[in-house]
Design a protein around this motif. Structure first.
Motif, PDB file in Angstrom:
ATOM      1  N   CYS A  56      -3.427  70.964 -62.887  1.00 12.54           N
ATOM      2  CA  CYS A  56      -3.285  69.519 -63.054  1.00 12.54           C
ATOM      3  C   CYS A  56      -3.865  69.091 -64.404  1.00 12.54           C
ATOM      4  O   CYS A  56      -4.419  69.900 -65.141  1.00 12.54           O
ATOM      5  CB  CYS A  56      -3.961  68.775 -61.908  1.00 12.54           C
ATOM      6  SG  CYS A  56      -5.757  68.928 -61.898  1.00 12.54           S
ATOM      7  N   ASP A  57      -3.755  67.809 -64.710  1.00 10.36           N
ATOM      8  CA  ASP A  57      -4.226  67.300 -66.003  1.00 10.36           C
ATOM      9  C   ASP A  57      -5.726  67.519 -66.206  1.00 10.36           C
ATOM     10  O   ASP A  57      -6.168  67.772 -67.324  1.00 10.36           O
ATOM     11  CB  ASP A  57      -3.890  65.819 -66.146  1.00 10.36           C
ATOM     12  CG  ASP A  57      -2.396  65.586 -66.357  1.00 10.36           C
ATOM     13  OD1 ASP A  57      -1.691  66.536 -66.761  1.00 10.36           O
ATOM     14  OD2 ASP A  57      -1.933  64.457 -66.110  1.00 10.36           O
TER      15      ASP A  57
ATOM     16  N   GLU B 179       4.308  72.636 -66.660  1.00  7.87           N
ATOM     17  CA  GLU B 179       4.166  71.949 -67.951  1.00  7.87           C
ATOM     18  C   GLU B 179       2.724  71.925 -68.457  1.00  7.87           C
ATOM     19  O   GLU B 179       2.497  72.184 -69.631  1.00  7.87           O
ATOM     20  CB  GLU B 179       4.729  70.526 -67.841  1.00  7.87           C
ATOM     21  CG  GLU B 179       4.514  69.673 -69.072  1.00  7.87           C
ATOM     22  CD  GLU B 179       5.142  70.245 -70.345  1.00  7.87           C
ATOM     23  OE1 GLU B 179       4.641  69.939 -71.436  1.00  7.87           O
ATOM     24  OE2 GLU B 179       6.118  71.017 -70.241  1.00  7.87           O
ATOM     25  N   PRO B 180       1.728  71.632 -67.621  1.00  9.44           N
ATOM     26  CA  PRO B 180       0.354  71.599 -68.156  1.00  9.44           C
ATOM     27  C   PRO B 180      -0.074  72.902 -68.814  1.00  9.44           C
ATOM     28  O   PRO B 180      -0.766  72.891 -69.824  1.00  9.44           O
ATOM     29  CB  PRO B 180      -0.504  71.295 -66.926  1.00  9.44           C
ATOM     30  CG  PRO B 180       0.408  70.562 -66.015  1.00  9.44           C
ATOM     31  CD  PRO B 180       1.767  71.199 -66.230  1.00  9.44           C
TER      32      PRO B 180
ATOM     33  N   ARG C 216       1.206  73.030 -72.338  1.00 17.37           N
ATOM     34  CA  ARG C 216       0.474  72.145 -73.247  1.00 17.37           C
ATOM     35  C   ARG C 216      -0.848  72.752 -73.679  1.00 17.37           C
ATOM     36  O   ARG C 216      -1.411  72.368 -74.697  1.00 17.37           O
ATOM     37  CB  ARG C 216       0.223  70.788 -72.587  1.00 17.37           C
ATOM     38  CG  ARG C 216       1.457  69.932 -72.492  1.00 17.37           C
ATOM     39  CD  ARG C 216       1.118  68.547 -72.002  1.00 17.37           C
ATOM     40  NE  ARG C 216       0.862  68.607 -70.561  1.00 17.37           N
ATOM     41  CZ  ARG C 216      -0.032  67.860 -69.926  1.00 17.37           C
ATOM     42  NH1 ARG C 216      -0.778  67.012 -70.594  1.00 17.37           N
ATOM     43  NH2 ARG C 216      -0.199  67.957 -68.632  1.00 17.37           N
TER      44      ARG C 216
ATOM     45  N   ASP D  49      -7.464  70.038 -65.066  1.00 17.82           N
ATOM     46  CA  ASP D  49      -7.603  71.447 -65.437  1.00 17.82           C
ATOM     47  C   ASP D  49      -7.220  71.667 -66.900  1.00 17.82           C
ATOM     48  O   ASP D  49      -7.864  72.437 -67.610  1.00 17.82           O
ATOM     49  CB  ASP D  49      -6.720  72.328 -64.550  1.00 17.82           C
ATOM     50  CG  ASP D  49      -7.081  72.256 -63.081  1.00 17.82           C
ATOM     51  OD1 ASP D  49      -8.293  72.212 -62.774  1.00 17.82           O
ATOM     52  OD2 ASP D  49      -6.152  72.259 -62.246  1.00 17.82           O
ATOM     53  N   VAL D  50      -6.172  70.981 -67.338  1.00 18.68           N
ATOM     54  CA  VAL D  50      -5.725  71.101 -68.727  1.00 18.68           C
ATOM     55  C   VAL D  50      -6.822  70.612 -69.668  1.00 18.68           C
ATOM     56  O   VAL D  50      -7.157  71.284 -70.647  1.00 18.68           O
ATOM     57  CB  VAL D  50      -4.413  70.317 -68.959  1.00 18.68           C
ATOM     58  CG1 VAL D  50      -4.070  70.256 -70.438  1.00 18.68           C
ATOM     59  CG2 VAL D  50      -3.273  70.938 -68.169  1.00 18.68           C
ATOM     60  N   ALA D  51      -7.408  69.461 -69.357  1.00 16.94           N
ATOM     61  CA  ALA D  51      -8.467  68.907 -70.211  1.00 16.94           C
ATOM     62  C   ALA D  51      -9.684  69.826 -70.232  1.00 16.94           C
ATOM     63  O   ALA D  51     -10.278  70.070 -71.294  1.00 16.94           O
ATOM     64  CB  ALA D  51      -8.855  67.516 -69.725  1.00 16.94           C
TER      65      ALA D  51
END
Length: 117
Positions: free
Chosen positions: A39-40, A6-7, A10, A42-44
């Motif tokens: 993970c979140d 999912e990440p 996004r 990494d996404v940010a």
């Protein structure tokens, strides 16, 4: 190989570009069962990289510099947090002594900050 989690959806970044981010060391996903797990954080970080490149026009060296400075800032923030935690458990006299030393150092600094006033 990048796991389709999912990440990554996004991010709105294709797998090749995400792989470039990983290869350059800009993000460091963990690996589980041979798959990269995004993970979140990494996404940010990847979203920031996209903004730096696409919106601000930074080249790879510019991104390297910005990310290095951010990593240093977060490292210093973490170290400062540990220092504050350590000082908080010290006896009152020790804290006063350290505060007085900090004030003295502040007067020696070419940039006089209001931090310790």
């Amino acid at each position: 190989m990048i796991d389709q989690l999912e990440p990554t959806r996004r991010l709105h970044v294709d797998d090749d570009r995400l792989q470039t981010f990983i290869d350059r060391g800009w993000i460091s996903p963990s690996v589980r069962e041979g798959q990269c797990v995004i993970c979140d954080v990494d996404v940010a970080r990847a979203a920031l990289i996209v903004d730096l490149v696409d919106d601000m026009g930074l080249n790879e060296e510019g991104v390297d510099l910005v990310l290095d400075l951010l990593d240093q800032l977060y490292g210093l923030r973490s170290a400062f947090g540990h220092l504050i935690d350590t000082l908080a458990v010290q006896p009152g006299g020790v804290r006063v002594h350290l505060l007085n030393d900090a004030r003295r150092l502040n007067t020696l600094s070419p940039r006089r900050s209001s931090t310790f006033r």
